[in-house]
Scaffold this motif. Structure first.
Motif, PDB file in Angstrom:
ATOM      1  N   ALA A   1     -19.824  -3.431  29.946  1.00 24.53           N
ATOM      2  CA  ALA A   1     -21.192  -3.295  30.173  1.00 24.53           C
ATOM      3  C   ALA A   1     -21.730  -2.109  29.438  1.00 24.53           C
ATOM      4  O   ALA A   1     -22.694  -1.964  29.095  1.00 24.53           O
ATOM      5  CB  ALA A   1     -21.506  -3.556  31.673  1.00 24.53           C
ATOM      6  N   ALA A   2     -21.033  -0.921  29.601  1.00 25.96           N
ATOM      7  CA  ALA A   2     -21.128   0.356  28.910  1.00 25.96           C
ATOM      8  C   ALA A   2     -20.870   0.669  28.000  1.00 25.96           C
ATOM      9  O   ALA A   2     -20.946   1.889  27.487  1.00 25.96           O
ATOM     10  CB  ALA A   2     -20.790   1.311  30.437  1.00 25.96           C
ATOM     11  N   ALA A   3     -20.379  -0.331  27.061  1.00 26.91           N
ATOM     12  CA  ALA A   3     -19.638   0.070  25.654  1.00 26.91           C
ATOM     13  C   ALA A   3     -20.720   0.496  24.879  1.00 26.91           C
ATOM     14  O   ALA A   3     -21.813   0.126  24.899  1.00 26.91           O
ATOM     15  CB  ALA A   3     -19.003  -1.060  25.128  1.00 26.91           C
ATOM     16  N   ARG A   4     -20.316   1.455  23.977  1.00 21.25           N
ATOM     17  CA  ARG A   4     -21.301   2.096  23.041  1.00 21.25           C
ATOM     18  C   ARG A   4     -20.549   1.391  21.675  1.00 21.25           C
ATOM     19  O   ARG A   4     -19.513   1.617  21.282  1.00 21.25           O
ATOM     20  CB  ARG A   4     -21.061   3.504  22.814  1.00 21.25           C
ATOM     21  CG  ARG A   4     -21.777   4.326  24.112  1.00 21.25           C
ATOM     22  CD  ARG A   4     -22.153   5.705  23.809  1.00 21.25           C
ATOM     23  NE  ARG A   4     -20.861   6.498  22.867  1.00 21.25           N
ATOM     24  CZ  ARG A   4     -21.282   7.566  22.569  1.00 21.25           C
ATOM     25  NH1 ARG A   4     -22.548   8.352  22.684  1.00 21.25           N
ATOM     26  NH2 ARG A   4     -20.271   8.114  21.837  1.00 21.25           N
ATOM     27  N   LEU A   5     -21.455   0.786  20.943  1.00 17.84           N
ATOM     28  CA  LEU A   5     -21.040   0.136  19.699  1.00 17.84           C
ATOM     29  C   LEU A   5     -21.477   0.797  18.552  1.00 17.84           C
ATOM     30  O   LEU A   5     -22.584   1.133  18.393  1.00 17.84           O
ATOM     31  CB  LEU A   5     -21.419  -1.452  19.727  1.00 17.84           C
ATOM     32  CG  LEU A   5     -20.824  -2.356  20.926  1.00 17.84           C
ATOM     33  CD1 LEU A   5     -21.434  -3.543  20.987  1.00 17.84           C
ATOM     34  CD2 LEU A   5     -19.397  -2.339  20.767  1.00 17.84           C
ATOM     35  N   PRO A   6     -20.860   0.681  17.293  1.00 19.90           N
ATOM     36  CA  PRO A   6     -21.251   0.932  16.023  1.00 19.90           C
ATOM     37  C   PRO A   6     -22.404   0.304  15.331  1.00 19.90           C
ATOM     38  O   PRO A   6     -22.672  -0.685  15.916  1.00 19.90           O
ATOM     39  CB  PRO A   6     -20.194   1.263  15.193  1.00 19.90           C
ATOM     40  CG  PRO A   6     -19.404  -0.039  15.721  1.00 19.90           C
ATOM     41  CD  PRO A   6     -19.541   0.076  17.139  1.00 19.90           C
ATOM     42  N   GLU A   7     -22.885   0.630  14.376  1.00 21.83           N
ATOM     43  CA  GLU A   7     -23.754  -0.091  13.591  1.00 21.83           C
ATOM     44  C   GLU A   7     -23.065  -1.397  12.889  1.00 21.83           C
ATOM     45  O   GLU A   7     -21.803  -1.207  12.666  1.00 21.83           O
ATOM     46  CB  GLU A   7     -24.485   0.780  12.318  1.00 21.83           C
ATOM     47  CG  GLU A   7     -23.637   1.186  11.466  1.00 21.83           C
ATOM     48  CD  GLU A   7     -22.902   2.512  12.166  1.00 21.83           C
ATOM     49  OE1 GLU A   7     -22.015   2.734  11.240  1.00 21.83           O
ATOM     50  OE2 GLU A   7     -23.121   3.088  13.012  1.00 21.83           O
ATOM     51  N   PRO A   8     -23.815  -2.224  12.480  1.00 24.47           N
ATOM     52  CA  PRO A   8     -23.071  -3.439  11.825  1.00 24.47           C
ATOM     53  C   PRO A   8     -22.116  -2.984  10.390  1.00 24.47           C
ATOM     54  O   PRO A   8     -22.576  -1.749   9.871  1.00 24.47           O
ATOM     55  CB  PRO A   8     -24.280  -4.209  11.273  1.00 24.47           C
ATOM     56  CG  PRO A   8     -25.374  -3.836  12.191  1.00 24.47           C
ATOM     57  CD  PRO A   8     -25.139  -2.531  12.498  1.00 24.47           C
ATOM     58  N   GLU A   9     -21.355  -3.601   9.895  1.00 22.60           N
ATOM     59  CA  GLU A   9     -20.555  -3.535   8.816  1.00 22.60           C
ATOM     60  C   GLU A   9     -21.537  -3.494   7.591  1.00 22.60           C
ATOM     61  O   GLU A   9     -22.494  -4.095   7.739  1.00 22.60           O
ATOM     62  CB  GLU A   9     -19.460  -4.357   8.778  1.00 22.60           C
ATOM     63  CG  GLU A   9     -19.796  -5.950   8.671  1.00 22.60           C
ATOM     64  CD  GLU A   9     -20.298  -6.437  10.082  1.00 22.60           C
ATOM     65  OE1 GLU A   9     -20.718  -7.606   9.852  1.00 22.60           O
ATOM     66  OE2 GLU A   9     -20.052  -5.832  10.930  1.00 22.60           O
ATOM     67  N   THR A  10     -21.229  -2.693   6.653  1.00 22.62           N
ATOM     68  CA  THR A  10     -22.062  -2.791   5.665  1.00 22.62           C
ATOM     69  C   THR A  10     -21.755  -4.048   4.541  1.00 22.62           C
ATOM     70  O   THR A  10     -22.060  -3.793   3.348  1.00 22.62           O
ATOM     71  CB  THR A  10     -22.018  -1.705   4.818  1.00 22.62           C
ATOM     72  OG1 THR A  10     -20.813  -1.122   4.453  1.00 22.62           O
ATOM     73  CG2 THR A  10     -22.595  -0.525   5.544  1.00 22.62           C
ATOM     74  N   VAL A  11     -21.011  -4.899   5.022  1.00 19.98           N
ATOM     75  CA  VAL A  11     -20.643  -6.438   4.230  1.00 19.98           C
ATOM     76  C   VAL A  11     -21.585  -7.250   4.687  1.00 19.98           C
ATOM     77  O   VAL A  11     -21.728  -7.863   5.584  1.00 19.98           O
ATOM     78  CB  VAL A  11     -19.122  -6.756   4.491  1.00 19.98           C
ATOM     79  CG1 VAL A  11     -18.810  -8.049   3.565  1.00 19.98           C
ATOM     80  CG2 VAL A  11     -18.355  -5.629   4.174  1.00 19.98           C
ATOM     81  N   HIS A  12     -22.733  -7.411   3.878  1.00 17.83           N
ATOM     82  CA  HIS A  12     -23.768  -8.366   4.006  1.00 17.83           C
ATOM     83  C   HIS A  12     -23.483  -9.783   3.624  1.00 17.83           C
ATOM     84  O   HIS A  12     -23.776 -10.183   2.441  1.00 17.83           O
ATOM     85  CB  HIS A  12     -24.888  -7.798   3.875  1.00 17.83           C
ATOM     86  CG  HIS A  12     -25.297  -6.478   4.137  1.00 17.83           C
ATOM     87  ND1 HIS A  12     -25.444  -6.325   5.395  1.00 17.83           N
ATOM     88  CD2 HIS A  12     -25.409  -5.116   3.588  1.00 17.83           C
ATOM     89  CE1 HIS A  12     -26.073  -5.017   5.448  1.00 17.83           C
ATOM     90  NE2 HIS A  12     -25.898  -4.306   4.569  1.00 17.83           N
TER      91      HIS A  12
END
Length: 390
Positions: A28-39
């Motif tokens: 629940a407390a996880a910090r996630l990165p931004e999405p991958e740059t493969v669109h």
């Protein structure tokens, strides 16, 4: 029927509720990165070209936190039969399912990384007690590799595939199985090869999905398909094996993330289930979310992310180029596995191949991806192996 010696003790699993609650809090407390740059919105392997896509990970983390239940898997292990014993001062955990059949043959199944005993829980019963009376039956033994699952974590160097193979002989002998068959893929295939090459007096024969050829062989005379296999294997080791280099050289460094962050552990393992399976977009096309999470949760609850990674440090590129296998061998090469060696190469090491198969589907985790085919193929392969002994 042989009985375990006094050095073998029954083992039941019941993880404290507090450990499962701690896992949910961390998720629940996880910090996630931004999405991958493969669109790429459309399904396809390109979505995974930078690793696990953020949307896929969020979906699985949410399921893991809110809906996944560890207890059924835990109960399944206890029903199969769990045991521990000590070999060379290290506690070894294993599953042991005795067949009710008097004509059953001992069978040792060895998993690899990022797998675990979870790879085999869905096939053990069919192997031990087949519905068809004319199908071969096996007394099935499935050990957890040192540093994996409920086996102890080595606190010194030295627990590579050679030592593990010797330990497996001690384990099987301790169970009353002086001669046995063996199967493995990934590290389990490496260990099975060493078992057969070093201890032929104990190994009736083997079945493996990993048939690593000796180095330095030529591609002259290979078919177009066989050449493609060698090119794919070369490409894998030169462009897609960063995980192996990391774990072979700096397992402690990546280990901090694998033991401290359940999301980090999940992504590290899920990436391999996705890339190495015979699917077009997601590993869940062929494998259940629950079974993959059983595997990942086992790593998490036992805090074995770092210790399991060390098998690469101990054994990477360690298979003796001079080792030869003369016991009967059955080999199956699945089309989406990561290492595929052509038969002319493989038979330079495995000198008594009694059965060779190349199915149309399946990847690195056949017992999870194509379990019915896996069981039938294993039965037929080991039947050929045993027939060659007569």
């Amino acid at each position: 029927m042989p009985r375990p010696t006094s050095d073998v003790h029954a083992f039941d699993t019941h993880v404290p509720d507090a450990d499962l609650e701690d896992l949910r809090r961390r998720l629940a407390a996880a910090r996630l990165p931004e999405p991958e740059t493969v669109h790429r919105a459309e399904p396809g392997p390109g979505r995974w070209s930078q690793g696990v896509p953020l949307a896929d990970l969020i979906d699985l983390v949410t399921y893991w936190r809110d809906d996944y239940d560890w207890r059924p898997f835990e109960q399944r292990l206890n029903r199969i039969g769990q045991y521990r014993t000590t070999i060379d001062d290290l506690g070894i955990h294993f599953l042991h399912r005795r067949s009710p059949r008097t004509d059953a043959t001992p069978l040792l199944l060895t998993h690899g990384w990022p797998g675990s005993i979870a790879e085999f829980v869905d096939v053990i019963d069919d192997l031990a007690d087949p519905a068809a009376p004319d199908a071969p039956a096996f007394h099935v033994v499935v050990p957890s590799l040192p540093g994996f699952g409920f086996s102890d974590k080595p606190d010194t160097t030295g627990w590579g595939t050679e030592k593990i193979s010797a330990a497996w002989v001690q384990l099987m002998t301790r169970l009353g199985y002086d001669r046995f068959t063996a199967h493995g893929g990934d590290w389990g295939g490496n260990i099975t090869t060493v078992l057969a090459g070093r201890f032929p007096e104990h190994v009736l024969g083997i079945h493996t999905t990993f048939a690593e050829a000796p180095p330095g062989l030529t591609t002259d005379g290979l078919t177009a398909t066989e050449r493609a296999w060698t090119e794919e294997t070369h490409d894998f080791w030169h462009h897609r094996a960063a995980y192996a280099k990391q774990q072979a050289t700096r397992p402690q460094t990546i280990g901090y993330s694998l033991v401290d962050s359940p999301v980090g552990l999940l992504a590290w393992i899920l990436d391999k289930f996705a890339e190495w399976s015979d699917t077009s977009d997601s590993p869940f096309e062929t494998m259940s979310r629950d079974r993959i999470l059983d595997d990942v949760t086992l790593y998490w609850l036992t805090r074995t992310g770092a210790s399991a990674a060390r098998i690469y440090y101990e054994s990477h590129n360690s298979l003796d180029p001079e080792l030869r296998v003369d016991v009967p061998s059955a080999i199956t090469i699945y089309p989406r596995d990561i290492e595929k060696y052509p038969r002319p190469w493989a038979q330079q090491r495995y000198r008594h191949i009694v059965r060779w198969r190349s199915p149309e589907s399946g990847g690195h985790f056949p017992s999870l991806e194509v379990p019915e085919y896996f069981v039938q193929d294993l039965r037929e392969g080991l039947s050929a192996v045993l027939a060659a002994q007569r």
